[in-house]
Motif scaffolding. Structure first.
Motif, mmCIF file in Angstrom:
data_model
loop_
_atom_site.group_PDB
_atom_site.id
_atom_site.type_symbol
_atom_site.label_atom_id
_atom_site.label_comp_id
_atom_site.label_asym_id
_atom_site.label_seq_id
_atom_site.Cartn_x
_atom_site.Cartn_y
_atom_site.Cartn_z
ATOM 1 N N THR A 86 0.861 -1.077 -0.152
ATOM 2 C CA THR A 86 0.023 0.085 -0.222
ATOM 3 C C THR A 86 1.313 0.924 -0.120
ATOM 4 N N HIS A 87 1.941 1.291 0.683
ATOM 5 C CA HIS A 87 2.984 2.153 1.189
ATOM 6 C C HIS A 87 3.470 2.747 -0.602
ATOM 7 N N PRO A 125 2.416 6.392 -1.538
ATOM 8 C CA PRO A 125 3.573 7.142 -1.106
ATOM 9 C C PRO A 125 3.645 7.974 0.241
ATOM 10 N N SER A 126 1.907 8.974 0.114
ATOM 11 C CA SER A 126 1.905 9.715 1.005
ATOM 12 C C SER A 126 0.964 9.180 1.808
ATOM 13 N N LEU A 127 0.420 8.516 2.058
ATOM 14 C CA LEU A 127 -0.082 7.615 3.121
ATOM 15 C C LEU A 127 1.081 6.867 4.095
ATOM 16 N N PRO A 128 0.319 7.880 5.083
ATOM 17 C CA PRO A 128 1.087 7.210 6.736
ATOM 18 C C PRO A 128 1.201 6.085 6.708
ATOM 19 N N TRP A 129 2.861 5.022 7.087
ATOM 20 C CA TRP A 129 3.872 4.056 6.968
ATOM 21 C C TRP A 129 2.728 3.401 8.121
ATOM 22 N N ALA A 130 2.107 4.205 9.275
ATOM 23 C CA ALA A 130 0.777 4.013 10.136
ATOM 24 C C ALA A 130 -0.224 3.689 10.035
ATOM 25 N N ALA A 131 -0.919 3.796 9.218
ATOM 26 C CA ALA A 131 -1.584 3.816 8.449
ATOM 27 C C ALA A 131 -1.940 2.471 7.339
ATOM 28 N N PHE A 184 -0.103 0.262 8.027
ATOM 29 C CA PHE A 184 -0.262 -1.054 8.380
ATOM 30 C C PHE A 184 -1.648 -1.827 9.303
ATOM 31 N N ALA A 185 -2.229 -0.615 9.218
ATOM 32 C CA ALA A 185 -3.951 -0.223 9.805
ATOM 33 C C ALA A 185 -4.856 -1.066 8.827
ATOM 34 N N LEU A 186 -3.868 -0.679 7.493
ATOM 35 C CA LEU A 186 -5.603 -1.148 6.625
ATOM 36 C C LEU A 186 -4.417 -2.830 6.539
ATOM 37 N N GLY A 187 -3.555 -2.962 6.462
ATOM 38 C CA GLY A 187 -3.090 -4.336 6.810
ATOM 39 C C GLY A 187 -3.778 -5.063 8.158
ATOM 40 N N ALA A 188 -3.699 -5.247 8.644
ATOM 41 C CA ALA A 188 -4.490 -5.661 10.250
ATOM 42 C C ALA A 188 -5.646 -5.591 10.357
ATOM 43 N N ILE A 189 -6.152 -4.831 9.753
ATOM 44 C CA ILE A 189 -7.884 -5.089 9.036
ATOM 45 C C ILE A 189 -8.114 -6.414 8.234
ATOM 46 N N VAL A 190 -7.663 -6.336 7.565
ATOM 47 C CA VAL A 190 -7.560 -7.449 6.002
ATOM 48 C C VAL A 190 -6.815 -8.999 6.507
ATOM 49 N N SER A 191 -5.866 -8.260 7.223
ATOM 50 C CA SER A 191 -5.223 -9.717 7.448
ATOM 51 C C SER A 191 -6.115 -11.047 7.535
ATOM 52 N N PRO A 192 -6.537 -10.643 9.197
ATOM 53 C CA PRO A 192 -7.127 -12.385 9.385
ATOM 54 C C PRO A 192 -8.032 -13.056 9.091
ATOM 55 N N PRO A 193 -7.956 -13.813 8.285
ATOM 56 C CA PRO A 193 -9.830 -15.174 8.233
ATOM 57 C C PRO A 193 -10.306 -15.320 9.349
ATOM 58 N N ASP A 194 -11.983 -14.666 8.926
ATOM 59 C CA ASP A 194 -13.161 -14.670 10.377
ATOM 60 C C ASP A 194 -13.281 -15.751 10.225
ATOM 61 N N SER A 221 -5.592 5.122 -8.434
ATOM 62 C CA SER A 221 -4.774 4.997 -7.409
ATOM 63 C C SER A 221 -5.295 4.281 -7.126
ATOM 64 N N THR A 222 -6.399 4.633 -5.821
ATOM 65 C CA THR A 222 -7.952 4.056 -5.222
ATOM 66 C C THR A 222 -7.987 3.001 -5.888
ATOM 67 N N ILE A 223 -8.302 2.504 -6.679
ATOM 68 C CA ILE A 223 -8.260 1.171 -7.810
ATOM 69 C C ILE A 223 -7.675 0.215 -7.199
ATOM 70 N N ALA A 224 -6.331 1.038 -8.129
ATOM 71 C CA ALA A 224 -5.086 0.302 -7.826
ATOM 72 C C ALA A 224 -4.439 -0.208 -6.789
ATOM 73 N N VAL A 225 -5.005 0.369 -5.838
ATOM 74 C CA VAL A 225 -5.340 -0.055 -4.386
ATOM 75 C C VAL A 225 -5.688 -1.003 -3.543
ATOM 76 N N ILE A 226 -6.850 -0.964 -4.124
ATOM 77 C CA ILE A 226 -7.686 -2.312 -3.612
ATOM 78 C C ILE A 226 -7.267 -3.419 -4.700
ATOM 79 N N VAL A 227 -7.190 -3.852 -5.551
ATOM 80 C CA VAL A 227 -6.456 -4.626 -6.987
ATOM 81 C C VAL A 227 -5.521 -5.466 -5.975
ATOM 82 N N ALA A 228 -4.567 -4.208 -5.453
ATOM 83 C CA ALA A 228 -2.879 -4.680 -4.798
ATOM 84 C C ALA A 228 -4.028 -5.589 -3.803
ATOM 85 N N VAL A 229 -4.151 -4.771 -2.905
ATOM 86 C CA VAL A 229 -4.825 -5.314 -0.873
ATOM 87 C C VAL A 229 -5.339 -7.093 -1.893
#
Length: 536
Positions: free
Chosen positions: A114-115, A119-125, A127-137, A313-321
């Protein structure tokens, strides 16, 4: 409960009518899924998403804190209650590797990708996105895997992972949000805090389980015991959150205790009634979760100005995530397999790789759900990238549940994962034979008076006949059951005739309603026993 997005608030009666409408929708979509042979979770999610855009329907959103408290504890408890504790302990290293290692790895991978794109999105944000989507439910895994035949080790890994990884994701999310808002992060303090939250969750869950044991042993009323069983999940979760430890781990621990001790604490009637009530509760909550996730699509898209106004850029991030979440899970599992294979070749006896078939299924079974949806809604308004996180979360849920969930059964059928776990020492026929012999010993002993006189000849003869059948059943279960099936068919036909006669004499006014209900219950119990024996 669900409410209309934005003021004015939905009237209480309207909210209740909406809930009734959602329950009716659950019935329709679940029936449709059975007809189309879809996983019910897929039909509910797609149906909810489609209805969200029907003109005239109110926009529905979930209060995130309520969503976590309402849905997560009972569904986690249900998974823990039915967990095979022996296999859970035996495969705990692999479960922790997925529930902690894979979640942390996916969080880091999504954050880096994502970063790199934004690149304008802070590193902590990031990783927050990563924590949101990382755990299978846990909810998604249970909903998709129902009825899917899995090797025992693979089932233990998926069930155990789904119970614990939400805790990892939630803890990482809190660390990332705190770092994003404060600009400070200390790895040592984070690891220490993680350990304390996890251990504290186990302690709170164990305490809640101990209190349940104390209470359940002293309650005599069936309804009160069932209510205590249901309330345990929320009591453990809320107690854990109140003292700032993991409510998820507290709930899972309490659920494991409930599942282990219910066999010796609960009576037969309490267990049957309680399990029936619990299954209805879980079914309704599980179905509502996916419908409400689907309904939330409208609000997520509206927040970013609609699909047409979505920046490239948003579409690219969504696909990449979405791709990163999928690939990262496979990389972690394949890396773990390589490590286990290397250890096995080095002579480590306990190192047992899954094999490519089970590893492939494990990598593909990464469905996300309620936590991934609810957690980003708790983000502060001034959190950088908040809207992006919301739409990414929904995209990950939609793709993993619809694409992975719908194709998981097909994948298992194609590659046929092999069950490498050693079988238990006794199979079903042997266990039934052991029970039958224990029962026969009591009957044989009690059939005679102290002076040796046979006082219960018919009972003894009946149980000797049953033991003769059990000897044949243990020797060849399939043939014995096939020979017994006509016997069951006759019994069911006889019960149907008795039921028809009971209804006839009641409709003719020959018996009171109380007599009808008593005799009908007896017929129901007898028919259920025969149905279970037939394996229907």
């Amino acid at each position: 409960m669900p409410h209309e997005a934005g003021p004015p608030l939905m009237h209480a009666v309207e909210a209740f009518e909406l809930v009734l409408g959602l329950l009716a929708l659950v019935i329709v979509l679940h029936w449709l899924a059975l007809k189309l042979r879809w996983p019910p979770a897929t039909a509910l999610l797609v149906g909810g998403g489609a209805l969200a855009f029907v003109p005239g329907l109110p926009a529905i959103s979930l209060d995130p804190e309520l969503a976590l408290v309402l849905f997560l504890p009972p569904l986690l408890m249900d998974g823990a209650y039915y967990t095979a504790l022996g296999r859970f302990r035996r495969h705990l290293p692999g479960i922790l590797s997925l529930a902690i290692g894979a979640v942390v790895f996916t969080t880091l991978a999504v954050g880096v990708v994502t970063h790199w794109i934004l690149p304008s999105l802070p590193w902590a944000a990031c990783f927050a996105l990563g924590a949101i989507v990382s755990p299978p439910d846990a909810v998604s895994a249970r909903a998709v895997l129902k009825g899917v035949p899995l090797p025992r080790r693979l089932a233990a890994l998926l069930e155990g992972e789904s119970l614990l990884n939400d805790a990892t994701g939630l803890i990482l999310f809190r660390f990332a949000v705190a770092a994003a808002l404060s600009g400070m992060f200390h790895l040592g303090e984070a690891v220490q805090s993680f350990a304390l939250v996890a251990v504290g969750g186990v302690a709170i869950g164990a305490a809640a389980g101990a209190i349940w044991i104390f209470v359940a042993r002293r309650l005599r009323d069936r309804m009160l015991v069932v209510l205590a069983n249901v309330g345990l999940c929320w009591a453990a979760y809320l107690a854990g959150e109140a003292v700032h430890v993991s409510g998820v781990i507290a709930t899972v621990t309490a659920g494991l205790i409930l599942g282990w001790y219910q066999h010796v604490i609960l009576s037969a009637d309490i267990r049957l009634v309680g399990n029936s009530a619990w299954q209805i509760l879980v079914f309704v909550l599980e179905a509502l979760v996916f419908i409400l996730i689907g309904f939330s699509l409208r609000g997520a898209i509206d927040r970013i100005g609609g699909v047409a106004g979505m920046p490239a850029s948003t579409i690219a991030v969504i696909v990449a995530v979405v791709l990163t979440v999928t690939v990262a899970r496979f990389l972690w599992i394949l890396g773990s397999e390589l490590l286990l294979e290397t250890a096995r070749k080095a002579g480590v006896k306990r190192a047992r790789p899954l094999g490519w078939r089970q590893a492939t299924v494990l990598g593909w079974a990464g469905m996300r759900g309620v936590v991934t949806l609810a957690v980003p809604l708790t983000l502060p308004i001034d959190m950088p990238g908040r809207d992006l996180m919301l739409i990414c979360a929904f995209a990950v849920i939609f793709v993993t549940v619809v694409v992975q969930g719908s194709s998981l059964g097909w994948l298992i059928g194609k590659i046929h994962p092999v069950d490498t776990d050693p079988p238990a020492k006794m199979d079903m026929p042997a266990a039934e034979g052991a029970m039958a012999r224990a029962r026969f010993e009591v009957i044989e002993r009690q059939a005679y008076a102290p002076d040796g006189t046979l006082v219960h000849p018919m009972m003894l003869q009946e149980y000797r006949r049953r033991m003769d059948f059990m000897d044949r059943y243990e020797a060849d279960a399939d043939t014995a059951m096939e020979n017994l099936r006509p016997h069951f068919d006759i019994l069911l036909e006889a019960i149907a005739a008795g039921r028809a006669e009971l209804i006839r004499i009641h409709r003719a006014g020959l018996i009171e309603d109380e007599v009808l209900h008593e005799l009908e219950r007896d017929l129901d119990v007898e028919q259920m026993g025969i149905t279970f024996q037939r394996g229907d």
